[in-house]
Write a protein that holds these residues in place. Structure first.
Motif, PDB file in Angstrom:
ATOM      1  N   VAL A  81       0.852  -1.192   0.000  1.00 10.01           N
ATOM      2  CA  VAL A  81       0.000   0.000   0.000  1.00 10.01           C
ATOM      3  C   VAL A  81       0.887   1.242   0.000  1.00 10.01           C
ATOM      4  CG1 VAL A  81      -1.849   1.220   1.196  1.00 10.01           C
ATOM      5  CG2 VAL A  81      -1.714  -1.285   1.320  1.00 10.01           C
ATOM      6  N   THR A  82       0.550   2.169  -0.875  1.00  9.65           N
ATOM      7  CA  THR A  82       1.311   3.414  -0.939  1.00  9.65           C
ATOM      8  C   THR A  82       0.356   4.551  -1.295  1.00  9.65           C
ATOM      9  OG1 THR A  82       3.258   4.473  -1.920  1.00  9.65           O
ATOM     10  CG2 THR A  82       1.903   3.123  -3.375  1.00  9.65           C
TER      11      THR A  82
ATOM     12  N   LEU B 146      10.564 -13.648  -5.909  1.00 13.06           N
ATOM     13  CA  LEU B 146       9.717 -14.239  -6.957  1.00 13.06           C
ATOM     14  C   LEU B 146       9.516 -13.276  -8.112  1.00 13.06           C
ATOM     15  CD1 LEU B 146       7.739 -16.548  -7.867  1.00 13.06           C
ATOM     16  CD2 LEU B 146       5.940 -15.271  -6.670  1.00 13.06           C
ATOM     17  N   VAL B 147       9.360 -11.984  -7.812  1.00 15.49           N
ATOM     18  CA  VAL B 147       9.092 -10.995  -8.861  1.00 15.49           C
ATOM     19  C   VAL B 147      10.374 -10.318  -9.349  1.00 15.49           C
ATOM     20  CG1 VAL B 147       6.741 -10.591  -8.056  1.00 15.49           C
ATOM     21  CG2 VAL B 147       8.597  -9.177  -7.148  1.00 15.49           C
ATOM     22  N   GLY B 148      11.513 -10.859  -8.944  1.00  9.43           N
ATOM     23  CA  GLY B 148      12.782 -10.354  -9.464  1.00  9.43           C
ATOM     24  C   GLY B 148      13.295  -9.098  -8.811  1.00  9.43           C
ATOM     25  N   VAL B 149      12.928  -8.877  -7.556  1.00  7.91           N
ATOM     26  CA  VAL B 149      13.385  -7.697  -6.821  1.00  7.91           C
ATOM     27  C   VAL B 149      14.268  -8.157  -5.669  1.00  7.91           C
ATOM     28  CG1 VAL B 149      12.677  -5.717  -5.427  1.00  7.91           C
ATOM     29  CG2 VAL B 149      11.326  -6.375  -7.431  1.00  7.91           C
ATOM     30  N   ASP B 150      15.422  -7.551  -5.516  1.00  2.00           N
ATOM     31  CA  ASP B 150      16.314  -7.878  -4.412  1.00  2.00           C
ATOM     32  C   ASP B 150      15.784  -7.208  -3.144  1.00  2.00           C
ATOM     33  OD1 ASP B 150      18.300  -8.286  -2.582  1.00  2.00           O
ATOM     34  OD2 ASP B 150      19.926  -7.443  -3.802  1.00  2.00           O
ATOM     35  N   PRO B 151      15.313  -7.977  -2.169  1.00  2.00           N
ATOM     36  CA  PRO B 151      14.744  -7.357  -0.957  1.00  2.00           C
ATOM     37  C   PRO B 151      15.755  -6.527  -0.182  1.00  2.00           C
ATOM     38  CG  PRO B 151      15.006  -9.733  -0.676  1.00  2.00           C
ATOM     39  CD  PRO B 151      15.244  -9.444  -2.124  1.00  2.00           C
TER      40      PRO B 151
ATOM     41  N   GLU C 219       4.379  -0.706  -8.856  1.00  2.00           N
ATOM     42  CA  GLU C 219       4.670  -2.130  -8.924  1.00  2.00           C
ATOM     43  C   GLU C 219       5.823  -2.425  -7.964  1.00  2.00           C
ATOM     44  OE1 GLU C 219       7.463  -2.657 -12.747  1.00  2.00           O
ATOM     45  OE2 GLU C 219       5.423  -2.002 -13.204  1.00  2.00           O
ATOM     46  N   PRO C 220       6.027  -3.691  -7.603  1.00  2.42           N
ATOM     47  CA  PRO C 220       7.031  -4.025  -6.589  1.00  2.42           C
ATOM     48  C   PRO C 220       8.432  -3.508  -6.899  1.00  2.42           C
ATOM     49  CG  PRO C 220       5.597  -5.901  -6.962  1.00  2.42           C
ATOM     50  CD  PRO C 220       5.229  -4.882  -7.993  1.00  2.42           C
ATOM     51  N   SER C 221       8.831  -3.520  -8.163  1.00  3.12           N
ATOM     52  CA  SER C 221      10.190  -3.086  -8.496  1.00  3.12           C
ATOM     53  C   SER C 221      10.419  -1.608  -8.175  1.00  3.12           C
ATOM     54  CB  SER C 221      10.486  -3.350  -9.971  1.00  3.12           C
ATOM     55  OG  SER C 221       9.583  -2.642 -10.802  1.00  3.12           O
ATOM     56  N   ASP C 222       9.346  -0.832  -8.100  1.00  2.30           N
ATOM     57  CA  ASP C 222       9.476   0.592  -7.791  1.00  2.30           C
ATOM     58  C   ASP C 222       9.894   0.829  -6.339  1.00  2.30           C
ATOM     59  OD1 ASP C 222       8.719   1.310 -10.360  1.00  2.30           O
ATOM     60  OD2 ASP C 222       6.589   1.412  -9.857  1.00  2.30           O
ATOM     61  N   LEU C 223       9.829  -0.213  -5.513  1.00  4.37           N
ATOM     62  CA  LEU C 223      10.195  -0.051  -4.113  1.00  4.37           C
ATOM     63  C   LEU C 223      11.704   0.014  -3.896  1.00  4.37           C
ATOM     64  CD1 LEU C 223       7.627  -2.483  -2.473  1.00  4.37           C
ATOM     65  CD2 LEU C 223       7.760  -0.020  -2.072  1.00  4.37           C
ATOM     66  N   VAL C 224      12.478  -0.390  -4.882  1.00  2.32           N
ATOM     67  CA  VAL C 224      13.939  -0.346  -4.749  1.00  2.32           C
ATOM     68  C   VAL C 224      14.378   1.073  -4.425  1.00  2.32           C
ATOM     69  CG1 VAL C 224      16.120  -0.618  -5.977  1.00  2.32           C
ATOM     70  CG2 VAL C 224      14.318  -2.325  -6.249  1.00  2.32           C
ATOM     71  N   GLY C 225      15.147   1.199  -3.361  1.00  2.00           N
ATOM     72  CA  GLY C 225      15.612   2.518  -2.935  1.00  2.00           C
ATOM     73  C   GLY C 225      14.636   3.258  -2.050  1.00  2.00           C
ATOM     74  N   HIS C 226      13.483   2.648  -1.748  1.00  5.54           N
ATOM     75  CA  HIS C 226      12.469   3.283  -0.913  1.00  5.54           C
ATOM     76  C   HIS C 226      12.341   2.538   0.420  1.00  5.54           C
ATOM     77  CE1 HIS C 226      10.847   6.162  -3.852  1.00  5.54           C
ATOM     78  NE2 HIS C 226      11.076   5.224  -4.765  1.00  5.54           N
TER      79      HIS C 226
END
Length: 344
Positions: free
Chosen positions: A133-134, A167-172, A142-149
């Motif tokens: 939620v944002t 799973l969606v290709g994002v490094d947590p 989308e999940p990839s937009d969270l990188v750096g946030h």
């Protein structure tokens, strides 16, 4: 790539404050007896269901069934036991304080692995309500937009979201995670850029503050966490009397679920009328939340209707377990013979 789920600000659901209401409320159904169509007295068997949290529209199928007398129709005097932060639902069922309980599929798997002897019988929500939620002006869609946030979450969410991001290709590790619990205040204040939550909770609490919200459902990415799973002790299913009661209870809940899905506004009103005064629920929030939960309950319905768990559903759940690292065999975790008896 899935289109992000955007709820307009006018839609409301369960406010965060409602989830923090005191759990010590008596939640009894019909009392002791009723009359049959021919006017004769009928003795009802007292039985309890342990809820996973304090009563709200997430449990509307069971609440509607109780308030409309569907349990009494089955010869049952039902009591709904409230959950809460100090109540472990699986322990209440395993310990014999309730014949049936409501858990998430993950909680059931971990409880069974710990030797609780519980099995799943049916599931209300076989499409997850979990979502990122944002705010609409965050630029996160989308999940990839969270990188750096920064992402606010609860301690219990981290073991689930780390596998999701992979799973969606994002490094947590590229996302700064802040433990803020389930309160959306951290997002509203700008402390974090996004939070983990559920579609019928945090997004609506924020919308009620006049904020424009974007929700990114995990289900859009094939990541399904089941909730509203009805469980019992495996030993209860070997006892003819208890098995018969459990079958009748599932049938009553099914009728309640069908009514709630057909008219969620009425279901929200019933929940509010029953528990609103004691738990400080908001009527608009309950009605809007009921509409969201009704939509989720109707997702992934097979030919056998609401609550029914089929082999395809178990396969989806197994994929989720394997993804998040839960060592459980869904075919052994559920006993589907009971729902076949209940729903014919």
């Amino acid at each position: 790539m899935p289109v992000p789920f955007i709820r307009p600000a006018r839609r409301t659901a369960l406010a965060a404050g409602a989830l923090l209401a005191v759990a010590g409320v008596a939640l009894a159904g019909c009392a002791g007896g009723t009359t049959t169509d021919d006017g004769s007295a009928q003795t009802l068997t007292p039985v309890s269901i342990q809820l996973g949290w304090t009563p709200n529209v997430e449990n509307m199928a069971t609440i509607v069934a109780a308030e409309k007398g569907y349990f009494a129709d089955e010869g049952i005097d039902i009591t709904l036991l409230p959950g809460g932060p100090d109540v472990t639902a699986d322990a209440q069922v395993a310990g014999g304080n309730a014949l049936m309980g409501v858990l998430s599929a993950e909680a059931l798997a971990r409880s069974a692995a710990a030797g609780s002897g519980l099995v799943g019988l049916a599931a209300t929500y076989q499409t997850t309500s979990s979502a990122i939620v944002t705010l609409a002006d965050s630029g996160i869609t989308e999940p990839s937009d969270l990188v750096g946030h920064t992402l606010g979450m609860s301690q219990t969410d981290q073991p689930v979201y780390d596998p999701f991001f992979r799973l969606v290709g994002v490094d947590p590790d590229q996302i700064e995670r802040v433990m803020v619990g389930s309160d959306p205040a951290a997002l509203a204040s700008g402390e974090v850029d996004a939070i983990t939550g559920t579609l019928a909770n945090q997004p609506v609490a924020l919308e009620q503050q006049g904020l424009d919200v974007v929700s990114i459902p995990l289900a859009d990415y094939g990541y399904d966490r089941w909730s509203g799973v009805f469980v019992s002790r495996a030993s209860s299913l070997q006892d003819d009397e208890e098995r018969s009661l459990i079958t009748s209870m599932l049938r009553a809940v099914r009728h309640g679920a069908e009514d709630a899905a057909a008219d969620p506004e009425a279901a929200g009103q019933i929940v509010y009328d029953t528990y609103g005064a004691d738990l400080g629920l908001d009527l608009d929030a309950q009605i809007a939340g009921a509409k969201i939960w009704a939509e989720l309950s109707e997702e992934n319905i097979g030919e056998h209707g609401l609550l029914y768990v089929d082999e395809a559903g178990l396969a989806r759940l197994q994929t989720f377990f394997d993804t998040v690292g839960i060592d459980a065999d869904t075919s052994e975790l559920f006993d589907l013979s009971v729902e076949d008896e209940a729903f014919e």
